[in-house]
Design a protein around this motif. Structure first.
Motif, PDB file in Angstrom:
ATOM      1  N   TRP A   1       4.346   1.182  -0.844  1.00  0.00           N
ATOM      2  CA  TRP A   1       2.979   1.555  -0.493  1.00  0.00           C
ATOM      3  C   TRP A   1       1.976   1.265  -1.601  1.00  0.00           C
ATOM      4  CZ3 TRP A   1       4.972   6.965   1.333  1.00  0.00           C
ATOM      5  CH2 TRP A   1       5.635   6.806   2.562  1.00  0.00           C
TER       6      TRP A   1
ATOM      7  N   THR B   1       1.105  -1.304  -5.305  1.00  0.00           N
ATOM      8  CA  THR B   1       1.400  -2.432  -6.188  1.00  0.00           C
ATOM      9  C   THR B   1       1.210  -1.950  -7.622  1.00  0.00           C
ATOM     10  OG1 THR B   1       0.677  -4.074  -4.560  1.00  0.00           O
ATOM     11  CG2 THR B   1       0.667  -4.757  -6.878  1.00  0.00           C
TER      12      THR B   1
ATOM     13  N   ASN C   1      -1.663   0.083  -1.155  1.00  0.00           N
ATOM     14  CA  ASN C   1      -1.733  -0.824  -0.011  1.00  0.00           C
ATOM     15  C   ASN C   1      -3.035  -0.566   0.742  1.00  0.00           C
ATOM     16  OD1 ASN C   1       0.885  -1.654  -0.597  1.00  0.00           O
ATOM     17  ND2 ASN C   1       1.641  -1.311   1.493  1.00  0.00           N
TER      18      ASN C   1
ATOM     19  N   HIS D   1      -4.780   0.989   3.848  1.00  0.00           N
ATOM     20  CA  HIS D   1      -4.374   2.177   4.593  1.00  0.00           C
ATOM     21  C   HIS D   1      -5.593   2.842   5.215  1.00  0.00           C
ATOM     22  CE1 HIS D   1      -5.469   3.682   0.579  1.00  0.00           C
ATOM     23  NE2 HIS D   1      -5.710   4.856   1.139  1.00  0.00           N
TER      24      HIS D   1
ATOM     25  N   TRP E   1      -8.602   0.193   0.436  1.00  0.00           N
ATOM     26  CA  TRP E   1      -7.640   0.413  -0.656  1.00  0.00           C
ATOM     27  C   TRP E   1      -8.411   0.900  -1.867  1.00  0.00           C
ATOM     28  CZ3 TRP E   1      -8.382  -2.371  -5.154  1.00  0.00           C
ATOM     29  CH2 TRP E   1      -9.097  -3.559  -5.060  1.00  0.00           C
TER      30      TRP E   1
ATOM     31  N   TRP F   1      -0.058   3.983   6.366  1.00  0.00           N
ATOM     32  CA  TRP F   1       0.059   2.856   5.439  1.00  0.00           C
ATOM     33  C   TRP F   1       0.110   1.531   6.178  1.00  0.00           C
ATOM     34  CZ3 TRP F   1      -1.203   3.543   0.693  1.00  0.00           C
ATOM     35  CH2 TRP F   1      -1.000   4.782   0.068  1.00  0.00           C
TER      36      TRP F   1
ATOM     37  N   GLU G   1      -0.509  -3.076   5.141  1.00  0.00           N
ATOM     38  CA  GLU G   1       0.070  -4.132   4.310  1.00  0.00           C
ATOM     39  C   GLU G   1      -0.432  -4.061   2.861  1.00  0.00           C
ATOM     40  OE1 GLU G   1      -2.228  -4.435   6.610  1.00  0.00           O
ATOM     41  OE2 GLU G   1      -3.753  -5.909   6.035  1.00  0.00           O
ATOM     42  N   PRO G   2       0.301  -4.671   1.920  1.00  0.00           N
ATOM     43  CA  PRO G   2      -0.160  -4.695   0.532  1.00  0.00           C
ATOM     44  C   PRO G   2      -1.478  -5.464   0.380  1.00  0.00           C
ATOM     45  CG  PRO G   2       2.176  -5.246   0.654  1.00  0.00           C
ATOM     46  CD  PRO G   2       1.652  -5.245   2.064  1.00  0.00           C
TER      47      PRO G   2
END
Ligand code: MN
Length: 134
Positions: free
Chosen positions: A18, A20, A51, A53, A95, A120, A122-123
């Motif tokens: 969730w 980086t 991520n 969200h 994000w 959540w 995608e990154p």
């Protein structure tokens, strides 16, 4: 009344699926039902971010230290710094994270709906993080 002494709960490493980069979370409020407010101190190392969200009931971010970056889907990457307050409306895809060369600490405050406070996605890619679009 409960007093939770400083140091009584271990810091939690944010989950790699969730987030980086390296992110640490320290809960402030995890009140039992029927209360539903939650507040967490979140520490991001340089370049670290969430991520993409959404939050079912929105979220407030209070930037405690450093400079960071936030972005709403379709909008520009925006800088935030200590003392800034950010409101993210319910269901707005977004994000948040540190700047590329600076740490950032914020308090995240949000309410849970049916026990859930975040969905959540995608990154955030390096290109998105650097402001290069999708
Ligand atoms: Mn958020």
């Amino acid at each position: 009344m409960d007093i939770h002494p400083c140091g009584s709960a271990p810091s939690r490493r944010a989950k790699a699926e969730w987030f980086t980069g390296t992110v640490w979370q320290d809960p402030i409020v995890e009140a039992p039902a029927p209360a539903r407010v939650r507040a967490t101190t979140v520490r991001f190392e340089p370049g670290a971010r969430t991520n993409w969200h959404t939050h079912p009931l929105g979220q407030t971010l209070y930037i405690v230290s450093g400079t960071g970056q936030v972005q709403t889907w379709g909008g520009p990457v925006r800088e935030v710094r200590a003392g800034d307050v950010v409101w993210i409306p319910p269901h707005e895809k977004h994000w948040h994270g540190a700047g590329p060369a600076t740490t950032m600490v914020h308090v995240a405050i949000h309410e849970a709906l049916d026990g859930k406070h975040v969905d959540w996605l995608e990154p955030v890619t390096d290109a998105q993080y650097q402001g290069g679009g999708r």
